[in-house]
Scaffold this motif. Sequence first.
Motif, PDB file in Angstrom:
ATOM      1  N   LEU A  57       0.804  -1.223   0.000  1.00 54.86           N
ATOM      2  CA  LEU A  57       0.000   0.000   0.000  1.00 54.86           C
ATOM      3  C   LEU A  57       0.834   1.268   0.000  1.00 54.86           C
ATOM      4  O   LEU A  57       0.465   2.266  -0.599  1.00 54.86           O
ATOM      5  N   LYS A  58       1.964   1.236   0.681  1.00 53.13           N
ATOM      6  CA  LYS A  58       2.767   2.442   0.830  1.00 53.13           C
ATOM      7  C   LYS A  58       3.914   2.425  -0.169  1.00 53.13           C
ATOM      8  O   LYS A  58       4.968   1.838   0.065  1.00 53.13           O
ATOM      9  N   MET A  59       3.701   3.084  -1.314  1.00 51.98           N
ATOM     10  CA  MET A  59       4.725   3.179  -2.339  1.00 51.98           C
ATOM     11  C   MET A  59       4.812   4.612  -2.834  1.00 51.98           C
ATOM     12  O   MET A  59       3.829   5.364  -2.739  1.00 51.98           O
ATOM     13  N   PRO A  60       5.966   5.039  -3.339  1.00 55.13           N
ATOM     14  CA  PRO A  60       6.109   6.423  -3.818  1.00 55.13           C
ATOM     15  C   PRO A  60       5.240   6.685  -5.037  1.00 55.13           C
ATOM     16  O   PRO A  60       4.912   5.771  -5.797  1.00 55.13           O
ATOM     17  N   GLY A  61       4.835   7.946  -5.197  1.00 53.84           N
ATOM     18  CA  GLY A  61       3.992   8.281  -6.340  1.00 53.84           C
ATOM     19  C   GLY A  61       2.593   7.717  -6.134  1.00 53.84           C
ATOM     20  O   GLY A  61       1.950   7.937  -5.111  1.00 53.84           O
ATOM     21  N   THR A  62       2.128   6.972  -7.108  1.00 57.57           N
ATOM     22  CA  THR A  62       0.826   6.320  -7.000  1.00 57.57           C
ATOM     23  C   THR A  62       0.921   5.168  -6.009  1.00 57.57           C
ATOM     24  O   THR A  62       1.690   4.232  -6.203  1.00 57.57           O
ATOM     25  N   GLY A  63       0.159   5.247  -4.928  1.00 60.33           N
ATOM     26  CA  GLY A  63       0.221   4.215  -3.893  1.00 60.33           C
ATOM     27  C   GLY A  63      -0.602   2.993  -4.251  1.00 60.33           C
ATOM     28  O   GLY A  63      -1.280   2.935  -5.278  1.00 60.33           O
ATOM     29  N   GLY A  64      -0.548   2.019  -3.365  1.00 59.92           N
ATOM     30  CA  GLY A  64      -1.232   0.764  -3.611  1.00 59.92           C
ATOM     31  C   GLY A  64      -2.742   0.880  -3.636  1.00 59.92           C
ATOM     32  O   GLY A  64      -3.421   0.145  -4.367  1.00 59.92           O
ATOM     33  N   ILE A  65      -3.307   1.792  -2.829  1.00 53.85           N
ATOM     34  CA  ILE A  65      -4.754   1.952  -2.807  1.00 53.85           C
ATOM     35  C   ILE A  65      -5.265   2.436  -4.155  1.00 53.85           C
ATOM     36  O   ILE A  65      -6.183   1.842  -4.739  1.00 53.85           O
ATOM     37  N   GLU A  66      -4.674   3.494  -4.666  1.00 52.62           N
ATOM     38  CA  GLU A  66      -5.125   4.036  -5.953  1.00 52.62           C
ATOM     39  C   GLU A  66      -4.838   3.051  -7.084  1.00 52.62           C
ATOM     40  O   GLU A  66      -5.673   2.867  -7.981  1.00 52.62           O
ATOM     41  N   ALA A  67      -3.674   2.411  -7.048  1.00 53.78           N
ATOM     42  CA  ALA A  67      -3.347   1.429  -8.088  1.00 53.78           C
ATOM     43  C   ALA A  67      -4.350   0.288  -8.091  1.00 53.78           C
ATOM     44  O   ALA A  67      -4.795  -0.167  -9.152  1.00 53.78           O
ATOM     45  N   SER A  68      -4.730  -0.163  -6.910  1.00 55.33           N
ATOM     46  CA  SER A  68      -5.701  -1.259  -6.811  1.00 55.33           C
ATOM     47  C   SER A  68      -7.047  -0.836  -7.373  1.00 55.33           C
ATOM     48  O   SER A  68      -7.717  -1.612  -8.071  1.00 55.33           O
ATOM     49  N   ARG A  69      -7.461   0.385  -7.086  1.00 54.82           N
ATOM     50  CA  ARG A  69      -8.739   0.877  -7.609  1.00 54.82           C
ATOM     51  C   ARG A  69      -8.735   0.890  -9.137  1.00 54.82           C
ATOM     52  O   ARG A  69      -9.699   0.461  -9.778  1.00 54.82           O
ATOM     53  N   VAL A  70      -7.660   1.407  -9.704  1.00 56.99           N
ATOM     54  CA  VAL A  70      -7.582   1.505 -11.163  1.00 56.99           C
ATOM     55  C   VAL A  70      -7.601   0.114 -11.794  1.00 56.99           C
ATOM     56  O   VAL A  70      -8.332  -0.148 -12.760  1.00 56.99           O
ATOM     57  N   ILE A  71      -6.800  -0.785 -11.242  1.00 57.06           N
ATOM     58  CA  ILE A  71      -6.711  -2.132 -11.806  1.00 57.06           C
ATOM     59  C   ILE A  71      -8.031  -2.868 -11.665  1.00 57.06           C
ATOM     60  O   ILE A  71      -8.489  -3.541 -12.601  1.00 57.06           O
ATOM     61  N   ARG A  72      -8.679  -2.745 -10.508  1.00 52.58           N
ATOM     62  CA  ARG A  72      -9.961  -3.416 -10.308  1.00 52.58           C
ATOM     63  C   ARG A  72     -11.027  -2.863 -11.257  1.00 52.58           C
ATOM     64  O   ARG A  72     -11.900  -3.597 -11.711  1.00 52.58           O
ATOM     65  N   ARG A  73     -10.956  -1.582 -11.560  1.00 45.41           N
ATOM     66  CA  ARG A  73     -11.925  -0.968 -12.465  1.00 45.41           C
ATOM     67  C   ARG A  73     -11.683  -1.404 -13.915  1.00 45.41           C
ATOM     68  O   ARG A  73     -12.625  -1.737 -14.638  1.00 45.41           O
ATOM     69  N   GLU A  74     -10.414  -1.435 -14.329  1.00 40.12           N
ATOM     70  CA  GLU A  74     -10.103  -1.749 -15.728  1.00 40.12           C
ATOM     71  C   GLU A  74      -9.977  -3.253 -15.979  1.00 40.12           C
ATOM     72  O   GLU A  74     -10.315  -3.729 -17.069  1.00 40.12           O
ATOM     73  N   LEU A  75      -9.476  -3.984 -14.986  1.00 40.64           N
ATOM     74  CA  LEU A  75      -9.186  -5.409 -15.170  1.00 40.64           C
ATOM     75  C   LEU A  75      -9.733  -6.196 -13.983  1.00 40.64           C
ATOM     76  O   LEU A  75      -8.976  -6.729 -13.163  1.00 40.64           O
ATOM     77  N   PRO A  76     -11.045  -6.284 -13.862  1.00 37.72           N
ATOM     78  CA  PRO A  76     -11.646  -6.898 -12.668  1.00 37.72           C
ATOM     79  C   PRO A  76     -11.322  -8.375 -12.502  1.00 37.72           C
ATOM     80  O   PRO A  76     -11.527  -8.919 -11.420  1.00 37.72           O
ATOM     81  N   GLU A  77     -10.835  -9.016 -13.559  1.00 38.08           N
ATOM     82  CA  GLU A  77     -10.502 -10.443 -13.438  1.00 38.08           C
ATOM     83  C   GLU A  77      -9.204 -10.674 -12.660  1.00 38.08           C
ATOM     84  O   GLU A  77      -8.939 -11.789 -12.202  1.00 38.08           O
TER      85      GLU A  77
END
Length: 216
Positions: A57-77
């Motif tokens: 979750l804690k990463m520089p720039g785009t964190g894990g929370i936002e990355a997870s949201r984007v991936i779940r929205r675009e690639l729910p599988e």
Amino acid sequence: MEEIRVLIADDHPLVREGLRHVLELDPRLKVVGEVGDGQGAINLARTIRPDVILMDLKMPGTGGIEASRVIRRELPEIRIIILTVVEDEEILEVIRTGASGYLLKDVEPGEILKAIYNVMEGKPALHPVVTGRLLGELNRLSTPARAEDRISALTKREKEVLALIASGESNRNIARKLFISEKTVKNHITSIFRKLKVEDRTQAAIYAIKKRMVEV
């Protein structure tokens, strides 16, 4: 089971190396990429389409929370397992990512492997300590009357399905135990999500545990 392709997203090289070594213990798992930031995880997810992402979750720039949201929205599988240090994280935000699992970084190697197989089977993978913190936040913020109204809106069969979801059962196992078809199970789950106002199995499982429909 076919080979499971895993992407590791963590900004600490030693953590990535340790996770890779753990995954290499199982010949059915293959590490297909490593990144050190959330945007890198998004980019690789789009191009290589892994089966599972181990996401810090804690990463520089785009964190894990936002990355997870984007991936779940675009690639729910794609299944995402959040790697977290409980004391440092915003627990409700973790829930809202829609991730399939939540693990502490100091879990035993076998628990990581088990979590990967669980999420591939459609089961939530929740560490007991993480679950406890999640339930504490939900209890603190929820309105009891509203919560009771949601549970009472479920039919008897839907409550049975919800309890089995919270116990980690797959759709196939739920169908077998209740003597109904998998299609009927999916219909019940859709109705449960709508009535409880949740988005996935993990949120539904947490809700059921909170209402003591199953024991943690």
